[in-house]
Design a protein around this motif. Structure first.
Motif, PDB file in Angstrom:
ATOM      1  N   GLU A  57     105.577  11.099 -21.332  1.00  0.00           N
ATOM      2  CA  GLU A  57     106.464  10.091 -20.754  1.00  0.00           C
ATOM      3  C   GLU A  57     105.905   8.674 -20.912  1.00  0.00           C
ATOM      4  N   PHE A  58     104.597   8.526 -20.712  1.00  0.00           N
ATOM      5  CA  PHE A  58     103.965   7.217 -20.848  1.00  0.00           C
ATOM      6  C   PHE A  58     103.835   6.827 -22.317  1.00  0.00           C
ATOM      7  N   ASP A  59     103.507   7.798 -23.157  1.00  0.00           N
ATOM      8  CA  ASP A  59     103.348   7.496 -24.587  1.00  0.00           C
ATOM      9  C   ASP A  59     104.668   7.048 -25.220  1.00  0.00           C
ATOM     10  N   GLU A  60     105.765   7.583 -24.725  1.00  0.00           N
ATOM     11  CA  GLU A  60     107.073   7.151 -25.243  1.00  0.00           C
ATOM     12  C   GLU A  60     107.355   5.694 -24.876  1.00  0.00           C
ATOM     13  N   ILE A  61     106.879   5.278 -23.711  1.00  0.00           N
ATOM     14  CA  ILE A  61     107.088   3.886 -23.286  1.00  0.00           C
ATOM     15  C   ILE A  61     106.292   2.921 -24.164  1.00  0.00           C
ATOM     16  N   THR A  62     105.014   3.234 -24.441  1.00  0.00           N
ATOM     17  CA  THR A  62     104.229   2.315 -25.279  1.00  0.00           C
ATOM     18  C   THR A  62     104.764   2.289 -26.715  1.00  0.00           C
ATOM     19  N   ALA A  63     105.224   3.436 -27.209  1.00  0.00           N
ATOM     20  CA  ALA A  63     105.802   3.452 -28.561  1.00  0.00           C
ATOM     21  C   ALA A  63     107.056   2.592 -28.613  1.00  0.00           C
ATOM     22  N   CYS A  76     108.925  -5.022 -29.686  1.00  0.00           N
ATOM     23  CA  CYS A  76     108.250  -6.305 -29.932  1.00  0.00           C
ATOM     24  C   CYS A  76     107.682  -6.413 -31.350  1.00  0.00           C
ATOM     25  N   ASP A  77     107.787  -5.343 -32.139  1.00  0.00           N
ATOM     26  CA  ASP A  77     107.316  -5.327 -33.521  1.00  0.00           C
ATOM     27  C   ASP A  77     105.837  -5.690 -33.594  1.00  0.00           C
ATOM     28  N   THR A  78     105.036  -5.019 -32.747  1.00  0.00           N
ATOM     29  CA  THR A  78     103.587  -5.288 -32.717  1.00  0.00           C
ATOM     30  C   THR A  78     102.809  -4.056 -33.158  1.00  0.00           C
ATOM     31  N   ASP A  79     101.540  -4.307 -33.522  1.00  0.00           N
ATOM     32  CA  ASP A  79     100.684  -3.204 -33.960  1.00  0.00           C
ATOM     33  C   ASP A  79     100.282  -2.291 -32.799  1.00  0.00           C
ATOM     34  N   VAL A  80     100.098  -2.871 -31.623  1.00  0.00           N
ATOM     35  CA  VAL A  80      99.499  -2.137 -30.499  1.00  0.00           C
ATOM     36  C   VAL A  80     100.339  -2.340 -29.237  1.00  0.00           C
ATOM     37  N   ALA A  81     100.438  -1.291 -28.434  1.00  0.00           N
ATOM     38  CA  ALA A  81     101.023  -1.385 -27.085  1.00  0.00           C
ATOM     39  C   ALA A  81     100.197  -0.500 -26.169  1.00  0.00           C
ATOM     40  N   LEU A  82      99.932  -0.972 -24.958  1.00  0.00           N
ATOM     41  CA  LEU A  82      99.060  -0.255 -24.027  1.00  0.00           C
ATOM     42  C   LEU A  82      99.637  -0.259 -22.617  1.00  0.00           C
ATOM     43  N   ILE A  83      99.370   0.818 -21.892  1.00  0.00           N
ATOM     44  CA  ILE A  83      99.509   0.811 -20.436  1.00  0.00           C
ATOM     45  C   ILE A  83      98.079   0.736 -19.926  1.00  0.00           C
ATOM     46  N   SER A  84      97.702  -0.433 -19.467  1.00  0.00           N
ATOM     47  CA  SER A  84      96.320  -0.724 -19.125  1.00  0.00           C
ATOM     48  C   SER A  84      96.161  -0.848 -17.615  1.00  0.00           C
ATOM     49  N   LEU A  85      95.183  -0.143 -17.066  1.00  0.00           N
ATOM     50  CA  LEU A  85      94.893  -0.212 -15.636  1.00  0.00           C
ATOM     51  C   LEU A  85      93.529  -0.863 -15.445  1.00  0.00           C
ATOM     52  N   VAL A  86      93.497  -1.897 -14.609  1.00  0.00           N
ATOM     53  CA  VAL A  86      92.290  -2.709 -14.444  1.00  0.00           C
ATOM     54  C   VAL A  86      91.470  -2.161 -13.291  1.00  0.00           C
ATOM     55  N   ASP A  87      90.365  -1.487 -13.638  1.00  0.00           N
ATOM     56  CA  ASP A  87      89.458  -0.922 -12.639  1.00  0.00           C
ATOM     57  C   ASP A  87      88.403  -1.972 -12.287  1.00  0.00           C
ATOM     58  N   LEU A 112      98.327  -3.556 -10.604  1.00  0.00           N
ATOM     59  CA  LEU A 112      97.407  -2.480 -10.966  1.00  0.00           C
ATOM     60  C   LEU A 112      96.872  -2.619 -12.380  1.00  0.00           C
ATOM     61  N   GLY A 113      97.595  -3.317 -13.210  1.00  0.00           N
ATOM     62  CA  GLY A 113      97.245  -3.477 -14.611  1.00  0.00           C
ATOM     63  C   GLY A 113      98.429  -4.100 -15.314  1.00  0.00           C
ATOM     64  N   SER A 114      98.662  -3.700 -16.570  1.00  0.00           N
ATOM     65  CA  SER A 114      99.793  -4.287 -17.282  1.00  0.00           C
ATOM     66  C   SER A 114     100.311  -3.348 -18.359  1.00  0.00           C
ATOM     67  N   LEU A 115     101.567  -3.530 -18.698  1.00  0.00           N
ATOM     68  CA  LEU A 115     102.122  -2.983 -19.936  1.00  0.00           C
ATOM     69  C   LEU A 115     102.034  -4.128 -20.930  1.00  0.00           C
ATOM     70  N   CYS A 116     101.221  -3.956 -21.973  1.00  0.00           N
ATOM     71  CA  CYS A 116     100.988  -5.080 -22.879  1.00  0.00           C
ATOM     72  C   CYS A 116     101.223  -4.680 -24.335  1.00  0.00           C
ATOM     73  N   VAL A 117     101.569  -5.680 -25.125  1.00  0.00           N
ATOM     74  CA  VAL A 117     101.687  -5.519 -26.580  1.00  0.00           C
ATOM     75  C   VAL A 117     100.760  -6.542 -27.224  1.00  0.00           C
ATOM     76  N   MET A 118     100.142  -6.158 -28.368  1.00  0.00           N
ATOM     77  CA  MET A 118      99.187  -7.042 -29.047  1.00  0.00           C
ATOM     78  C   MET A 118      99.378  -6.940 -30.553  1.00  0.00           C
ATOM     79  N   ASP A 119      98.973  -8.024 -31.233  1.00  0.00           N
ATOM     80  CA  ASP A 119      99.070  -8.022 -32.687  1.00  0.00           C
ATOM     81  C   ASP A 119      97.946  -8.865 -33.265  1.00  0.00           C
TER      82      ASP A 119
END
Length: 403
Positions: free
Chosen positions: A30-36, A42-53, A127-134
C-alpha cells in the motif's frame, strides 16, 4: 548543508511517531504504491515516505533507491518537519543557502530538486514527509502539488489503520491467552469435581440400598433428587469442558468420508430408541472437511432434537448439499420447537430457551454455543427457524477452503 534545528515539541513528536509502531517494519504494498504514484505524478527519479526519528530518517517506502535510512543531520526531511503547515519545495539545492555549502548525495546521485509534504498526524505532529527528489532542477505545478498533498493524507490514513490493526492483534493475543487459561481452568475443574460427584452418586446408591427397608416414600424421593442433581451437575461440567476443548477439534486436518457413515457412528453412540426415526440424506454424499468437528456439531444437534421432543414418534430429517465454496446441512425435527422471542439468543453461551426437555431437565445453554463456535471457526454460519410444538430446523454451512 546546515543541520536542521530541533522542533520545540520534539519529545512529544517522537512519542507520537513511536506510538505507531511502524519504524523498522517490513515494506508494504500500500505504501509502495503511493511512492510509485508520487514519482510518476512529479516525474522524479525518487519518491520516499520518510519518518524523522531522533537521529535518523527512516524510509517506510522508497521508490528509485534501496537505502533504508540516512543520518538526520543531513536530512532534507528534517527541515520539512520544522514547518508542518506548508510543503518544503527546493527547485535547486545548489542555489539554496541552507544547502549549497556542500553537495547533497543519495546513493551516489546528487539531490538537486526536493519537494516534501509533511506527514501530520491527528494531533498535528509532523512525523516525517512524503517527498520526491531528482538529480536536476524541477518546478512542480499546482496540480502536482495538490496531488502529492492528497497522497500524503492517505499515508497518514494508512498509518492509523496499521496502528489499529496492530492494537487489535495485541488484544486478540491477550484474549487467546485468557481463553487458554479458561480452558485449563475447565480441565482442572472437570477432573477435580467429577471425581467427588461420582463418589456422591455411588455412595447415594449404596446408602439407598442399605436403608431401603427403613425409608419412607419421601426419603426415597430425596435420594432420587440427590442422584438426579449430581448427574445434572456432572453433565454441566462435561459441557463446559467440551466447550473450551472444542478448539482442539479444529486442529484436525480435512479428510474424505461418507456423511451417512458418520451419521451411523453418531446414532450408535446415542443408543437411539425404537420410537425415534432418523432420515439420512437420500444420496450418501462424500465430504472432505474436518470430520471430528463436524461429528461434534451433528452429535449436539441430533441430541437436542431427541431430548426436546415430546411426540410419541420422534422424526428427525437430515439433508445435505454443496456448491463450489460450502457444504450445507439441514436438520429438522418434529419436537417442542422454540419460542420466536428466543430464536436470536439460543446460540449465546449459558442462554437457554427456558424450556425443559422431555424428562423435565433444563438445558445449560452450552451445547448450541459450542456448535456455533465450531461452525464459525470452519468459515461457516448457522441459523434456526422454529414453530412451537411443530418443528425446529437448524441450517448450517462449512467452508471448503480453510487453510
Amino acid at each position: 548543508m546546515i543541520s536542521p534545528t530541533v522542533p520545540i515539541n520534539e519529545n512529544f513528536r517522537l512519542e507520537a511517531l513511536r506510538s505507531l509502531d511502524i519504524l523498522d517494519t517490513e515494506s508494504q504494498k500500500e505504501f509502495d504504491e503511493i511512492t510509485a504514484l508520487a514519482s510518476y505524478i512529479c516525474d522524479t527519479d525518487v519518491a520516499l515516505i520518510s519518518l524523522v526519528d531522533s537521529d535518523r530518517q527512516w524510509f517506510k517506502s522508497k521508490h528509485g533507491i534501496t537505502t533504508c535510512e540516512t543520518p538526520r543531520k543531513n536530512s532534507l526531511c528534517s527541515h520539512a518537519v520544522l514547518h508542518p503547515d506548508a510543503p518544503l519545495i527546493i527547485k535547486d539545492t545548489r542555489k539554496d543557502p541552507r544547502f549549497n555549502s556542500e553537495p547533497i548525495f543519495l546513493e551516489g546521485r546528487p539531490v538537486i530538486f526536493y519537494a516534501g509534504i509533511p506527514l501530520i498526524d491527528t494531533n498535528n505532529f509532523a512525523l516525517g514527509s512524503l517527498c520526491v527528489m531528482d538529480s536536476k532542477p524541477r518546478v512542480l505545478n499546482k496540480k502536482q502539488i495538490e496531488s502529492i498533498n492528497s497522497l500524503a493524507k492517505q499515508v497518514i490514513v494508512l498509518f492509523e489503520l496499521n496502528k489499529k490493526n496492530r492494537d487489535l492483534q495485541k488484544i486478540q493475543d491477550q484474549l487467546e491467552k485468557k481463553n487458554e487459561s479458561l480452558r485449563e481452568f475447565a480441565r482442572v475443574i472437570s477432573h477435580d469435581l467429577k471425581t467427588p460427584l461420582a463418589n456422591i452418586i455411588t455412595s447415594t446408591d449404596l446408602l439407598k440400598l442399605k436403608l431401603t427397608s427403613k425409608l419412607d416414600e419421601e426419603s426415597l424421593e430425596y435420594f432420587k433428587y440427590i442422584k438426579i442433581s449430581s448427574f445434572s451437575m456432572s453433565n454441566y461440567i462435561s459441557d463446559i469442558l467440551e466447550h473450551y476443548e472444542s478448539d482442539n477439534l479444529l486442529n484436525n486436518k480435512p479428510e474424505e468420508f461418507y456423511l451417512n457413515h458418520l451419521l451411523k457412528d453418531i446414532i450408535n453412540l446415542l443408543s437411539i430408541k425404537s420410537n425415534v426415526v432418523i432420515n439420512f440424506p437420500e444420496h450418501d454424499p462424500v465430504l472432505e472437511c474436518n470430520k471430528l468437528a463436524l461429528k461434534q456439531v451433528l452429535f449436539n444437534l441430533i441430541v437436542n432434537s431427541v431430548k426436546y421432543n415430546d411426540k410419541e414418534k420422534v422424526i428427525i430429517s437430515i439433508e445435505s448439499s454443496e456448491d463450489e465454496n460450502f457444504f450445507y446441512f439441514r436438520i429438522t425435527d418434529n419436537g417442542m420447537g422454540i419460542h420466536q422471542s428466543k430464536l436470536d439468543t439460543v446460540f449465546e453461551l449459558f442462554t437457554t430457551a427456558n424450556v425443559t426437555d422431555k424428562d423435565g431437565n433444563k438445558g445449560n445453554g452450552i451445547g448450541l454455543s459450542t456448535v456455533k463456535k465450531l461452525i464459525e471457526k470452519q468459515g461457516g454460519s448457522i441459523n434456526v427457524t422454529s414453530t412451537e410444538k411443530v418443528f425446529t430446523t437448524f441450517e448450517f454451512s462449512i467452508s471448503k477452503h480453510l487453510g
